[in-house]
Design an enzyme around this catalytic site. Structure first.
Site, short mmCIF file in Angstrom:
data_model
loop_
_atom_site.label_atom_id
_atom_site.label_comp_id
_atom_site.label_asym_id
_atom_site.label_seq_id
_atom_site.Cartn_x
_atom_site.Cartn_y
_atom_site.Cartn_z
N CYS A 166 4.52 -3.99 19.71
CA CYS A 166 4.48 -3.21 20.49
C CYS A 166 3.47 -2.04 20.18
CB CYS A 166 5.97 -2.03 20.83
SG CYS A 166 7.26 -3.11 21.46
N HIS A 220 4.19 4.46 24.05
CA HIS A 220 4.73 3.22 24.21
C HIS A 220 5.98 3.53 24.90
CE1 HIS A 220 6.31 -0.72 23.98
NE2 HIS A 220 7.23 -0.49 22.99
N ASN A 276 10.05 -2.30 29.23
CA ASN A 276 8.95 -2.21 28.02
C ASN A 276 8.26 -3.47 28.13
OD1 ASN A 276 8.01 -2.63 25.45
ND2 ASN A 276 9.84 -2.34 24.23
N1 ACO Z 1 25.49 -2.10 29.11
C1 ACO Z 1 26.35 -1.54 28.76
N2 ACO Z 1 26.71 -1.31 27.37
C2 ACO Z 1 25.93 -1.77 26.39
C3 ACO Z 1 24.62 -2.31 26.87
C4 ACO Z 1 24.30 -2.52 28.22
N3 ACO Z 1 23.31 -3.15 28.54
N4 ACO Z 1 23.94 -2.53 25.86
C5 ACO Z 1 24.56 -2.06 24.71
N5 ACO Z 1 25.83 -1.74 25.37
C6 ACO Z 1 27.30 -1.02 24.42
C7 ACO Z 1 27.03 -1.78 23.03
O1 ACO Z 1 27.80 -3.09 23.18
C8 ACO Z 1 27.78 -0.65 22.28
O2 ACO Z 1 29.27 -0.86 22.54
P1 ACO Z 1 30.26 -0.50 21.51
O3 ACO Z 1 30.00 0.91 20.88
O4 ACO Z 1 31.71 -0.76 22.23
O5 ACO Z 1 29.85 -1.80 20.34
C9 ACO Z 1 27.36 0.56 23.07
O6 ACO Z 1 26.78 0.33 24.27
C10 ACO Z 1 26.32 1.48 22.11
O7 ACO Z 1 25.55 0.32 21.86
P2 ACO Z 1 24.04 0.83 20.85
O8 ACO Z 1 23.38 -0.50 20.54
O9 ACO Z 1 24.44 1.99 19.80
O10 ACO Z 1 23.46 1.52 21.91
P3 ACO Z 1 21.97 2.42 21.98
O11 ACO Z 1 22.46 3.87 22.71
O12 ACO Z 1 21.38 2.49 20.76
O13 ACO Z 1 20.97 1.91 22.80
C11 ACO Z 1 19.09 0.49 22.83
C12 ACO Z 1 20.53 0.45 22.81
C13 ACO Z 1 18.58 0.73 24.32
C14 ACO Z 1 18.57 -0.95 22.64
C15 ACO Z 1 18.48 1.64 21.94
O14 ACO Z 1 19.07 1.31 20.67
C16 ACO Z 1 16.81 1.44 21.55
O15 ACO Z 1 16.15 1.88 22.69
N6 ACO Z 1 16.53 1.01 20.53
C17 ACO Z 1 14.83 1.10 20.25
C18 ACO Z 1 14.05 -0.14 21.08
C19 ACO Z 1 12.64 -0.16 20.53
O16 ACO Z 1 12.16 1.00 20.51
N7 ACO Z 1 12.17 -0.94 20.11
C20 ACO Z 1 11.00 -1.33 19.57
C21 ACO Z 1 9.83 -1.75 20.48
S1 ACO Z 1 10.38 -3.45 21.00
C22 ACO Z 1 9.13 -4.45 20.34
O17 ACO Z 1 8.40 -4.32 19.20
C23 ACO Z 1 9.28 -5.98 20.94
#
Ligand code: ACO
Length: 332
Positions: free
Chosen positions: A117, A257, A287
């Site tokens: 990214c 980003h 993304n």
């Molecule tokens: N729909 C509904 N529920 C979901 C979904 C979904 N699509 N995805 C996850 N959940 C649930 C999980 O199962 C979890 O449930 P649980 O509490 O019962 O276990 C709950 O939602 C919370 O999950 P988290 O993973 O803690 O959710 P979070 O708020 O952290 O959001 C996300 C997830 C969007 C992936 C976030 O963590 C994020 O943006 N991370 C960073 C991404 C990033 O910057 N990546 C770098 C660039 S990518 C690259 O380099 C290729």
């Protein structure tokens, strides 16, 4: 004293595929909802490249063709093509070589660069060095990502996040004090197990066992990556502001980003920037990895003015992260 050569961006092209995968369709594939995706990530829809045998180069070449048409530069004038991608058409040859061939850039040599990214920032710093050396006059930086090819549409934690796009940016020399003026880039390999594609490389080729284990798709521990993304992107962006005496009043734009709206908001908050100075289009593209920042520049190009101070900022797999300071070089 001889004037220093700077590298200025002199044009941008982009291509996004027609097919739109919206949250409603995703909700039929996995157990998710528009409400969850919008409130946790901020994405409404993403564009997907359809068609057998079509790789990232298809989008990269279309972006280059648009760039050349917009700028009036002939394909023969391009010296060098750098392509940033985590989804190359093949492990070899390079996607850059395919793009150069398809766009008829006969006099260019070409190679790929992988910064995930942060790929556009790594690419800008690399392209800038070739221009500043005085040996290259026209460098095209392509960012082409077919994220749908490595996304598991049965995994609700990753499939809402990613989209496909291709972009192309032209860099040329100038003796004015404008263009790409500074870069602060970082890598910390400890991030590997938190965000990677386990199989498909030389460590674990994607053989039947790896495919059965679904190791050939993106794997991410979202919460861990999120925490690091906020602190690293905010830290490096605030640092770049301070170093160049930029203030929330004088800085024209933050170009972040687009991985998660909450990461963007947190970064802008640390920089004390009002929302109207932040480029955000994650809602419509998701993304697109190294293509997100140039896709923003492409969409905002008409609003940019010569002399505008911009900070480009990213965080991604590796971990990789950084900020780049650009003084915009032209009125559209
Ligand atoms: N729909 C509904 N529920 C979901 C979904 C979904 N699509 N995805 C996850 N959940 C649930 C999980 O199962 C979890 O449930 P649980 O509490 O019962 O276990 C709950 O939602 C919370 O999950 P988290 O993973 O803690 O959710 P979070 O708020 O952290 O959001 C996300 C997830 C969007 C992936 C976030 O963590 C994020 O943006 N991370 C960073 C991404 C990033 O910057 N990546 C770098 C660039 S990518 C690259 O380099 C290729």
């Amino acid at each position: 004293m001889e004037n220093k050569i700077h590298a200025q961006i002199t044009g941008i092209g982009a291509y996004v595929p027609d097919y739109i995968l919206d949250n409603e369709e995703l909700s039929r594939l996995v157990d998710t909802s528009d409400e969850w995706i919008m409130s946790r990530v901020g994405i409404k829809e993403r564009h997907i490249l359809k068609g057998t045998g079509k790789g990232a180069s298809v989008m990269g070449a279309k972006a280059v063709d648009q760039l050349l048409e917009k700028t009036g530069v002939s394909p023969d004038e391009i010296d060098l093509v750098i392509c940033t991608t985590v989804t190359p058409d093949h492990l070899f040859p390079s996607t850059a070589s395919i793009v150069a061939y398809e766009s008829k850039l006969k006099n260019a040599w070409a190679f790929d660069l992988l910064g995930a990214c942060s790929g556009f920032l790594y690419g800008i710093e690399t392209a800038r060095s070739f221009i500043e050396s005085g040996r290259y006059k026209k460098v095209v930086l392509v960012s082409a990502e077919k994220m749908s090819s490595i996304t598991n549409y049965e995994d609700r934690t990753t499939c809402p996040l990613f989209g496909d796009a291709g972009t192309a940016v032209l860099l040329e020399p100038t003796s004015e004090e404008i263009g790409v003026l500074d870069a602060d880039l970082h890598t910390d390999g400890m991030g590997k197990p938190y965000l990677y594609r386990k199989a498909g490389g030389s460590a674990h080729p994607a053989h039947a066992k790896e495919v059965a284990n679904i190791d050939h798709y993106i794997y991410q521990e979202g919460r861990f990556v999120f925490k690091h993304a906020v602190s690293k992107m905010a830290g490096v962006s605030v640092g770049m502001m301070k170093k160049h005496n930029l203030t929330p009043e004088t800085l024209a734009w933050l170009v972040p980003h687009q991985a998660n709206l909450r990461i963007i908001d947190a970064t802008a908050h640390h920089m004390n920037l009002p929302p109207e100075k932040v480029m955000i289009n994650i809602e419509r593209y998701g993304n697109t990895t190294s293509a997100t920042i140039p896709l923003c520049l492409w969409e905002w190009e008409k609003q940019l003015k010569k002399g505008d101070d911009l900070i480009l900022s990213a965080f991604g797999a590796g971990f990789t992260w950084g900020a780049v300071y650009v003084k915009w070089a032209y009125d559209s």
